[in-house]
Scaffold this motif. Structure first.
Motif, PDB file in Angstrom:
ATOM      1  N   ARG A 183      -5.718   7.547 -11.364  1.00 56.24           N
ATOM      2  CA  ARG A 183      -5.018   7.133 -10.151  1.00 56.24           C
ATOM      3  C   ARG A 183      -6.015   7.072  -9.005  1.00 56.24           C
ATOM      4  N   GLU A 207      -3.305  -0.592  -2.743  1.00 52.69           N
ATOM      5  CA  GLU A 207      -1.894  -0.963  -2.592  1.00 52.69           C
ATOM      6  C   GLU A 207      -1.367  -1.480  -3.929  1.00 52.69           C
ATOM      7  N   ARG A 208      -0.135  -1.097  -4.252  1.00 50.30           N
ATOM      8  CA  ARG A 208       0.539  -1.610  -5.441  1.00 50.30           C
ATOM      9  C   ARG A 208       2.038  -1.577  -5.220  1.00 50.30           C
ATOM     10  N   GLY A 209       2.658  -2.732  -5.312  1.00 49.96           N
ATOM     11  CA  GLY A 209       4.104  -2.810  -5.154  1.00 49.96           C
ATOM     12  C   GLY A 209       4.617  -2.273  -3.846  1.00 49.96           C
ATOM     13  N   LYS A 212       1.096   2.196  -0.490  1.00 53.26           N
ATOM     14  CA  LYS A 212      -0.276   2.233  -0.011  1.00 53.26           C
ATOM     15  C   LYS A 212      -0.854   3.631  -0.151  1.00 53.26           C
ATOM     16  N   GLY A 263      -4.454  -2.364 -11.832  1.00 53.83           N
ATOM     17  CA  GLY A 263      -3.137  -2.697 -11.285  1.00 53.83           C
ATOM     18  C   GLY A 263      -3.026  -2.505  -9.791  1.00 53.83           C
ATOM     19  N   TRP A 264      -4.080  -1.978  -9.162  1.00 58.18           N
ATOM     20  CA  TRP A 264      -4.074  -1.725  -7.720  1.00 58.18           C
ATOM     21  C   TRP A 264      -4.957  -2.721  -6.999  1.00 58.18           C
ATOM     22  N   ALA A 265      -4.494  -3.164  -5.831  1.00 57.98           N
ATOM     23  CA  ALA A 265      -5.309  -4.041  -4.978  1.00 57.98           C
ATOM     24  C   ALA A 265      -5.991  -3.190  -3.916  1.00 57.98           C
ATOM     25  N   SER A 266      -7.242  -3.523  -3.616  1.00 53.04           N
ATOM     26  CA  SER A 266      -7.966  -2.764  -2.574  1.00 53.04           C
ATOM     27  C   SER A 266      -8.643  -3.705  -1.586  1.00 53.04           C
TER      28      SER A 266
END
Length: 307
Positions: A183, A207-209, A212, A263-266
């Motif tokens: 994570r 950020e995901r879904g 934040k 799966g996470w945007a940064s």
């Protein structure tokens, strides 16, 4: 009384002195003599009836009137150059010297573009300066910069070559020794290699879904070069993040680096070409930008085919 005709040579002399800072440097830039440049500026001041430069034995400074006139001069000269370029378009190949810069980390990619450019336009000379220092294209006389990041350059035109995500990556050797964070919050317990050129090198947002996460990072190494940070990460010294360029994607696909938290945007950045002026670039610059677009599209299609 009839107004004097516009002399683009005198305008160019003034701009060269204002940008170079000395008559000697301006003369070298214009391939003429110091006295010729000094005389051209003096005649221009007499024609305008105002002083453009403050001269002393120690320094040369531009006056307030000179600052205002400088912007107009640049536009006039750029317009004249564009008119000549439009007249040549269609029957002349790019010629002369293209002064080009890019970050160290993209030197391999840009070098391959230059090789293709030189084959396509054999009359061209290319002066390439890879550096992580953000150069002033106007003051340092560059035609074009290939850059990665947000597009916030005042006074420059920019052409987006590719929109890039930011990937957090580590070497398999590092993960074998320290474990794999599952994570984003777990990054706080790992060794981060910071790129000190960034405004906030010791923190990162994910950020995901709609959720934040802000992570404060720790580490013992920072570097002012993306290439150096990538080398450190590749050697297993720690974790960092990079724009998802074709080179980085190739490293991940080959297994030399491991992408974390897919799966996470940064955040997102851009691979873009920036050039000075408010008009269309000259043929030599435009040709390189078009070639870069072709190369990025080709790399993208090959990557898609391999998925």
């Amino acid at each position: 009384m009839k107004a004097p005709a516009i002399s683009f040579a005198r305008l160019a002399a003034f701009v060269a002195v204002a940008e170079a800072g000395t008559f000697t440097a301006a003369a070298e830039r214009l391939n003429t003599t110091k006295s010729a440049v000094s005389q051209a500026v003096a005649v221009l001041e007499r024609e305008l009836g105002t002083q453009l430069l403050q001269r002393s034995t120690r320094r040369l400074a531009i006056t307030e009137a000179g600052e205002a006139f400088l912007s107009d001069c640049r536009q006039l000269l750029a317009g004249a150059e564009a008119a000549m370029e439009r007249a040549r378009t269609g029957h002349a190949q790019p010629s002369g010297t293209l002064r080009l810069t890019s970050p160290q980390g993209s030197a391999g990619m840009v070098a391959s573009w230059i090789a293709t450019y030189s084959k396509r336009y054999p009359a061209m000379r290319v002066d390439y300066v890879p550096t992580d220092r953000k150069l002033d294209l106007i003051a340092e006389h560059f035609d074009l910069a290939i850059r990665v990041g947000p597009m916030a350059d005042s006074g420059l035109r920019a052409v987006v070559l590719e929109e890039l995500g930011l990937w957090t990556v580590a070497a398999a050797s590092y993960l074998a020794r320290h474990g794999t964070p599952r994570r984003p919050a777990e990054l706080a317990g790992h060794e981060w290699i910071a790129l000190s050129l960034l405004p906030a090198p010791w923190s990162i947002d994910f950020e995901r879904g709609g959720r934040k996460v802000h992570v404060k990072l720790r580490g013992s190494i920072s570097a002012a070069s993306t290439d150096a940070v990538l080398q450190l990460v590749s050697q297993g010294a720690g974790i960092s993040f990079f724009p998802s360029t074709a080179d980085l994607r190739a490293e991940v696909e080959a297994g030399r680096l491991v992408r974390l938290f897919p799966g996470w945007a940064s955040g997102r950045m851009f691979l873009y070409a920036a050039y000075p002026g408010n008009i269309a670039p000259p043929a030599k610059t435009r040709a390189f930008i078009n070639l870069a677009k072709e190369a990025v599209r080709s790399a993208g299609s090959q990557g898609a085919a391999g998925v």
